[in-house]
Motif scaffolding. Sequence first.
Motif, short mmCIF file in Angstrom:
data_model
loop_
_atom_site.label_atom_id
_atom_site.label_comp_id
_atom_site.label_asym_id
_atom_site.label_seq_id
_atom_site.Cartn_x
_atom_site.Cartn_y
_atom_site.Cartn_z
N TRP A 2 3.34 -30.83 35.13
CA TRP A 2 2.58 -31.24 36.30
C TRP A 2 3.42 -32.19 37.14
N PHE A 3 2.97 -32.41 38.35
CA PHE A 3 3.66 -33.27 39.30
C PHE A 3 2.76 -34.44 39.67
N ALA A 4 3.35 -35.57 39.90
CA ALA A 4 2.62 -36.72 40.44
C ALA A 4 3.41 -37.25 41.63
N CYS A 61 8.23 -34.89 38.25
CA CYS A 61 7.86 -33.65 37.58
C CYS A 61 7.77 -33.98 36.10
N LEU A 62 6.66 -33.64 35.47
CA LEU A 62 6.42 -34.03 34.09
C LEU A 62 6.20 -32.84 33.19
N PHE A 63 6.72 -32.93 31.99
CA PHE A 63 6.43 -31.99 30.91
C PHE A 63 5.91 -32.82 29.76
N GLU A 70 -0.16 -32.29 20.09
CA GLU A 70 -1.13 -31.46 19.38
C GLU A 70 -2.41 -31.33 20.21
N ASP A 71 -2.83 -32.42 20.83
CA ASP A 71 -4.05 -32.46 21.63
C ASP A 71 -3.76 -33.27 22.89
N LEU A 72 -3.41 -32.59 23.96
CA LEU A 72 -3.04 -33.28 25.20
C LEU A 72 -4.19 -34.10 25.77
N ALA A 73 -5.39 -33.55 25.76
CA ALA A 73 -6.53 -34.29 26.32
C ALA A 73 -6.72 -35.61 25.58
N GLN A 74 -6.59 -35.58 24.26
CA GLN A 74 -6.72 -36.81 23.47
C GLN A 74 -5.58 -37.78 23.78
N ALA A 75 -4.37 -37.26 23.93
CA ALA A 75 -3.23 -38.12 24.26
C ALA A 75 -3.46 -38.83 25.60
N TYR A 76 -3.93 -38.09 26.60
CA TYR A 76 -4.18 -38.70 27.91
C TYR A 76 -5.32 -39.71 27.83
N ARG A 77 -6.39 -39.38 27.09
CA ARG A 77 -7.48 -40.34 26.92
C ARG A 77 -6.98 -41.62 26.26
N THR A 122 -5.37 -43.20 38.63
CA THR A 122 -6.22 -44.17 37.95
C THR A 122 -6.46 -43.73 36.50
N PRO A 123 -6.81 -44.66 35.62
CA PRO A 123 -7.11 -44.29 34.23
C PRO A 123 -8.21 -43.23 34.14
N GLU A 124 -9.16 -43.27 35.04
CA GLU A 124 -10.25 -42.29 35.02
C GLU A 124 -9.72 -40.86 35.21
N MET A 125 -8.65 -40.72 35.96
CA MET A 125 -8.06 -39.40 36.21
C MET A 125 -7.47 -38.79 34.93
N LEU A 126 -7.19 -39.62 33.93
CA LEU A 126 -6.57 -39.14 32.70
C LEU A 126 -7.57 -38.96 31.56
N GLN A 127 -8.84 -39.23 31.80
CA GLN A 127 -9.80 -39.20 30.70
C GLN A 127 -10.43 -37.83 30.47
N GLY A 128 -10.14 -36.88 31.31
CA GLY A 128 -10.66 -35.53 31.11
C GLY A 128 -9.57 -34.64 30.55
N PRO A 129 -9.61 -33.39 30.90
CA PRO A 129 -8.55 -32.48 30.47
C PRO A 129 -7.23 -32.86 31.15
N PRO A 130 -6.11 -32.30 30.70
CA PRO A 130 -4.83 -32.61 31.35
C PRO A 130 -4.93 -32.40 32.87
N PRO A 131 -4.14 -33.16 33.63
CA PRO A 131 -4.27 -33.14 35.10
C PRO A 131 -3.72 -31.89 35.77
N ALA A 132 -3.42 -30.87 35.01
CA ALA A 132 -2.96 -29.59 35.59
C ALA A 132 -3.58 -28.48 34.76
N GLN A 133 -3.68 -27.31 35.36
CA GLN A 133 -4.22 -26.15 34.66
C GLN A 133 -3.08 -25.23 34.29
N LEU A 134 -2.91 -24.97 33.01
CA LEU A 134 -1.88 -24.05 32.54
C LEU A 134 -2.24 -22.63 32.97
N THR A 135 -1.30 -21.96 33.63
CA THR A 135 -1.57 -20.59 34.09
C THR A 135 -0.63 -19.57 33.43
#
Length: 115
Positions: free
Chosen positions: A6-8, A59-61, A65-72, A96-109
Amino acid sequence: MECITWFAPILPGKLEAWKAVDAEMSGARAADYKRSRERIGMTREVASLMQTPQGDFVCLFHEAEDLAQAYRSIATSDDPFDVWFREQLVELHGLTPEMLQGPPPAQLTFDYKAG
């Protein structure tokens, strides 16, 4: 193992500050950074600078094991390094921290892996 790219944005006027933080994470804060990533379960993190006519981006890679948990974990940890890191996300990227509390900030396609 999950991975995502993903990109920031690097906010206007923040490129030199971003470079300083990047250097700090591989220099003076390297041990804290490594402990943070081990604690949250991040097995790989790659950051690259991309400069475009639309502005500068990191650009981030990420792999875990669990990206959503890592971001949370990054978003909610009270560890001093993680608190400092979140402050940098807000200051340099507007994330913001709130932006990282859900699924990863990009959708794998698409994900190809040999073998």
